[in-house]
Design an enzyme around this catalytic site. Structure first.
Site, mmCIF file in Angstrom:
data_model
loop_
_atom_site.group_PDB
_atom_site.id
_atom_site.type_symbol
_atom_site.label_atom_id
_atom_site.label_comp_id
_atom_site.label_asym_id
_atom_site.label_seq_id
_atom_site.Cartn_x
_atom_site.Cartn_y
_atom_site.Cartn_z
ATOM 1 N N ASP A 1 -3.984 3.935 2.728
ATOM 2 C CA ASP A 1 -5.435 3.697 2.915
ATOM 3 C C ASP A 1 -5.732 2.233 3.271
ATOM 4 O OD1 ASP A 1 -5.018 2.424 0.520
ATOM 5 O OD2 ASP A 1 -6.535 3.552 -0.608
ATOM 6 N N HIS B 1 -3.977 -17.021 -5.453
ATOM 7 C CA HIS B 1 -4.865 -16.285 -4.534
ATOM 8 C C HIS B 1 -6.104 -17.092 -4.145
ATOM 9 C CE1 HIS B 1 -6.458 -15.940 -8.521
ATOM 10 N NE2 HIS B 1 -7.592 -15.469 -8.035
ATOM 11 N N ASP B 2 -6.281 -18.272 -4.717
ATOM 12 C CA ASP B 2 -7.447 -19.107 -4.395
ATOM 13 C C ASP B 2 -7.084 -20.304 -3.515
ATOM 14 O OD1 ASP B 2 -9.116 -17.557 -6.030
ATOM 15 O OD2 ASP B 2 -8.666 -18.762 -7.802
ATOM 16 N N ASP C 1 -1.838 -1.195 -3.914
ATOM 17 C CA ASP C 1 -2.176 -0.444 -5.128
ATOM 18 C C ASP C 1 -1.033 -0.525 -6.149
ATOM 19 O OD1 ASP C 1 -0.246 1.458 -4.079
ATOM 20 O OD2 ASP C 1 -1.845 2.078 -2.714
ATOM 21 N N GLU D 1 -7.072 -20.626 -17.061
ATOM 22 C CA GLU D 1 -7.456 -21.310 -15.825
ATOM 23 C C GLU D 1 -8.541 -22.328 -16.179
ATOM 24 O OE1 GLU D 1 -9.102 -20.414 -11.327
ATOM 25 O OE2 GLU D 1 -10.054 -19.475 -13.045
ATOM 26 N N ASP E 1 -4.860 -10.186 -15.990
ATOM 27 C CA ASP E 1 -5.862 -11.204 -15.695
ATOM 28 C C ASP E 1 -7.134 -10.814 -16.449
ATOM 29 O OD1 ASP E 1 -7.333 -13.215 -14.342
ATOM 30 O OD2 ASP E 1 -6.118 -12.910 -12.545
ATOM 31 N N ASP F 1 0.845 -1.199 0.000
ATOM 32 C CA ASP F 1 0.000 0.000 0.000
ATOM 33 C C ASP F 1 0.876 1.244 0.000
ATOM 34 O OD1 ASP F 1 -1.891 1.958 0.421
ATOM 35 O OD2 ASP F 1 -2.127 1.512 2.567
ATOM 36 N N ASP G 1 -9.192 -16.126 -16.998
ATOM 37 C CA ASP G 1 -9.901 -16.604 -15.811
ATOM 38 C C ASP G 1 -11.039 -17.559 -16.190
ATOM 39 O OD1 ASP G 1 -10.435 -15.887 -12.792
ATOM 40 O OD2 ASP G 1 -12.402 -15.723 -13.738
ATOM 41 N N ASN H 1 -0.181 4.465 -0.253
ATOM 42 C CA ASN H 1 -0.731 5.749 0.221
ATOM 43 C C ASN H 1 -1.471 5.658 1.557
ATOM 44 O OD1 ASN H 1 -2.947 4.358 -0.591
ATOM 45 N ND2 ASN H 1 -3.764 5.953 -1.944
HETATM 46 C C1 GLC Z 1 -11.153 -17.680 -10.786
HETATM 47 C C2 GLC Z 1 -10.352 -16.765 -9.900
HETATM 48 C C3 GLC Z 1 -11.095 -16.583 -8.615
HETATM 49 C C4 GLC Z 1 -12.413 -15.964 -8.917
HETATM 50 C C5 GLC Z 1 -13.198 -16.771 -9.961
HETATM 51 C C6 GLC Z 1 -14.310 -15.961 -10.520
HETATM 52 O O1 GLC Z 1 -11.253 -18.955 -10.262
HETATM 53 O O2 GLC Z 1 -9.065 -17.259 -9.727
HETATM 54 O O3 GLC Z 1 -10.386 -15.802 -7.693
HETATM 55 O O4 GLC Z 1 -13.170 -15.875 -7.743
HETATM 56 O O5 GLC Z 1 -12.395 -17.148 -11.048
HETATM 57 O O6 GLC Z 1 -13.834 -14.964 -11.354
HETATM 58 CA CA CA Z 2 -3.505 2.184 -1.221
#
Ligand code: GLC
Ligand code: CA
Length: 561
Positions: A25, A328-329, A29, A254, A98, A21, A200, A23
């Site tokens: 908040d 991230h999943d 970013d 994906e 993405d 981050d 995605d 700034n």
């Molecule tokens: C993909 C992403 C996930 C998202 C899902 C819907 O699986 O990696 O984070 O929630 O698609 O877009």
């Molecule tokens: Ca920020």
């Protein structure tokens, strides 16, 4: 197979909200990403995959896009994005965006129009159906995020499909106008200088004509009809022709339902669809398989090895693998297939890295993985943010009456928020992620596990990742790692994973122990005549592994000369 630049590349995924981050908040970013590019350059990566930064109501942290051509104000501006592309390029790093086009946000102007009336010209841009009865949705299909995949819209009484949250309506790819708009948008980004796209949930874009019920026995009803639908190859080929073929760009899809056969269809150069895919089979071994995402199943190493090996063998010379443990999943790998207790964390994180990075394919590193970040332990459901987690909690506790404690326990282990806690930069307040209040609690172990500490310790996980990346990109072993063939040894061993990579007369053997007790190891008989030279190890003495006990989570990579 032709050699491509990304065969020797390593991708690093940034989840911008949690990265840095700039700034105060509390939200990471683009300015934050730019300020950490030197760090990424030091790690040695080639490509930076940026999770979505487009304008979005943030129901699913940006995977619900309401304007593909603008940056969400909390992340910055389009000028920041252009600056990121330029600054990254100066450091030899390409940007991968993405691209989320299975669905949009329900606040996207297309959907606002689409839902406004049955006769609106954009009605057909999404998937609308009548209910099966006056009160029932069109079919029993379920969404990935719990509950029906259909939402009734008051205005017209019809239902729209959403395979994810109800704020993520699915686009109708049958409609050529939709496809043309999607292609135009991707071209616009490629023209800005990005060099990669991650597509995605791309295996879900082709829906079957008929609105039939799903199989009730399945983990998520209906997915057997929605994944890899009838026109999937046609759409991907068209997208490739209309968009990617005119650029020097790398694409990764994906595809959570792909088996190896599907993967070859998606990624073989002759198919002209995508360069590589994210498969999920190895991620479904300890949860997410038949029992569903929230039920944990103990890891059986023999199974994991057989899945990974099958992908190595069956794509060899035909398609291309992506290699990943984290994103991230997914919960953090060191807490999952490794061991996050203090005395094993570093060794097991390094061992997992070696096991993955020396296979064939393009490796992906998820932010924090390179310092061995672990799962977190939030005390209360209030601390969680992820829509998938919250929906599940509501259903399990309120509808199914499962004890809160029990549900929380499952969430502790499987929630996507494990991956999303802020990046741990230093031992300062909030792990140095923000000077404000972080949007999601920082993992309390940041005082110990952080980038500053990792950079000061020559034996840290960080430097081990850096070495693996160097070996792949720029070392006497680069060709072997990228193109050598693969063979597993000791398939049935329950604690060690051993594989050989061979190219011409060059060979390396990768030996990884997945357990905290000592295990005996002997060099496979047919390799006995070779001279063994250690090129990488996670114990400082780099002891030769010809015939001896392997220490907890030990890994040794040797060249056989
Ligand atoms: C993909 C992403 C996930 C998202 C899902 C819907 O699986 O990696 O984070 O929630 O698609 O877009
Ligand atoms: Ca920020």
């Amino acid at each position: 197979m032709d050699r491509m630049w990304w065969h020797k590349s390593v991708v690093y995924q940034v989840y911008p909200k949690s990265f840095y981050d700039s700034n105060g908040d509390g939200i990471g970013d683009l300015g934050g990403v730019i300020s950490k590019l030197d760090y990424l350059e030091m790690l040695g990566i080639d490509i930076l995959w940026l999770s979505p930064v487009y304008t979005s109501p943030m129901d699913d942290n940006g995977y619900d896009i309401s304007d593909y051509y603008a940056i969400a104000p909390q992340f910055g501006t389009i000028d920041d994005m252009d600056r990121l592309i330029v600054e990254a390029a100066k450091r030899g790093i390409a940007i991968m965006m993405d691209i989320v086009v299975n669905h949009t946000s329900d606040e996207h102007p297309w959907f606002i129009e689409s839902r406004s009336s049955i006769h609106n010209p954009k009605r057909d841009w999404y998937i609308w159906r009548d209910g099966a009865t006056a009160t029932l949705p069109p079919n029993n299909g379920e969404s990935f995020f719990t509950g029906s995949a259909w939402e009734r819209d008051e205005k017209t009484g019809q239902y729209y499909m959403h395979l994810f949250s109800k704020k993520q309506p699915d686009l109708n790819w049958k409609n050529p106008e939709v496809r043309e708009e999607v292609y135009r948008m991707i071209r616009w980004w490629l023209d800005r200088g990005i060099k990669g796209v991650r597509l995605d949930a791309i295996d879900l874009i082709s829906k079957p004509e008929k609105c039939i019920n799903g199989n009730e026995g399945n983990n998520i009803n209906g997915m057997e009809h929605w994944a890899n639908g009838p026109d999937i190859d046609t759409y991907l080929r068209e997208m490739n022709r209309e968009v990617f073929s005119s650029y020097d760009v790398v694409t990764v899809g994906e595809t959570s339902f792909a088996d190896t056969k599907r993967a070859v269809a998606f990624t073989s150069p002759e198919s002209k669809e995508m360069d590589m895919i994210f498969q999920f089979e190895h991620m479904h071994i300890d949860h997410g398989g038949e029992k569903g995402k929230w039920e944990r199943v103990p890891l059986i190493l023999v199974k994991l090895k057989s899945v990974l090996s099958r992908w190595q063998m069956e794509l060899y010379g035909k398609g291309w693998n992506s290699l990943y443990w984290c994103n991230h999943d997914q919960p953090r790998i060191v807490s999952r297939f490794g061991n996050d207790e203090s005395r094993y964390r570093v060794q097991s994180a390094k061992m997992l890295a070696a096991a993955l990075h020396l296979m064939q394919g393009t490796p992906f590193v998820y932010q924090g993985e390179e310092i061995g970040m672990t799962n977190t332990l939030f005390d209360s459901i209030e601390d969680y943010d992820d829509i998938d987690t919250l929906n599940y909690y509501k259903k399990a506790v309120c509808e199914q009456g499962i004890e809160k404690e029990e549900v929380l326990q499952k969430i502790h282990w499987a929630s996507r928020d494990n991956a999303r806690t802020p990046m741990q930069w230093s031992g300062a307040k909030n792990g140095g992620f923000t000077t404000g209040v972080p949007w999601l609690k920082v993992n309390p172990n940041y005082r110990r596990i952080n980038v500053t500490n990792a950079l000061m310790d020559k034996d840290s996980v960080f430097y081990f990742y850096r070495e693996l990346i160097r070996l792949r990109r720029n070392s006497p072993y680069s060709d072997l790692i990228a193109y050598g063939d693969y063979r597993q040894f000791y398939e049935n061993a329950e604690s060690v994973f051993v594989y050989l990579r061979t190219l011409g007369d060059k060979r390396i053997l990768v030996i990884c122990s997945f357990v905290k007790n000592e295990v005996a190891f002997t060099l496979p008989g047919e390799l006995e005549g070779y001279k063994v030279s250690v090129i990488l190890a996670n114990y400082p003495d780099k002891k030769e592994p010809v015939k001896r006990m392997l220490r907890p989570y030990e890994c040794v990579v040797v060249e056989l000369l």
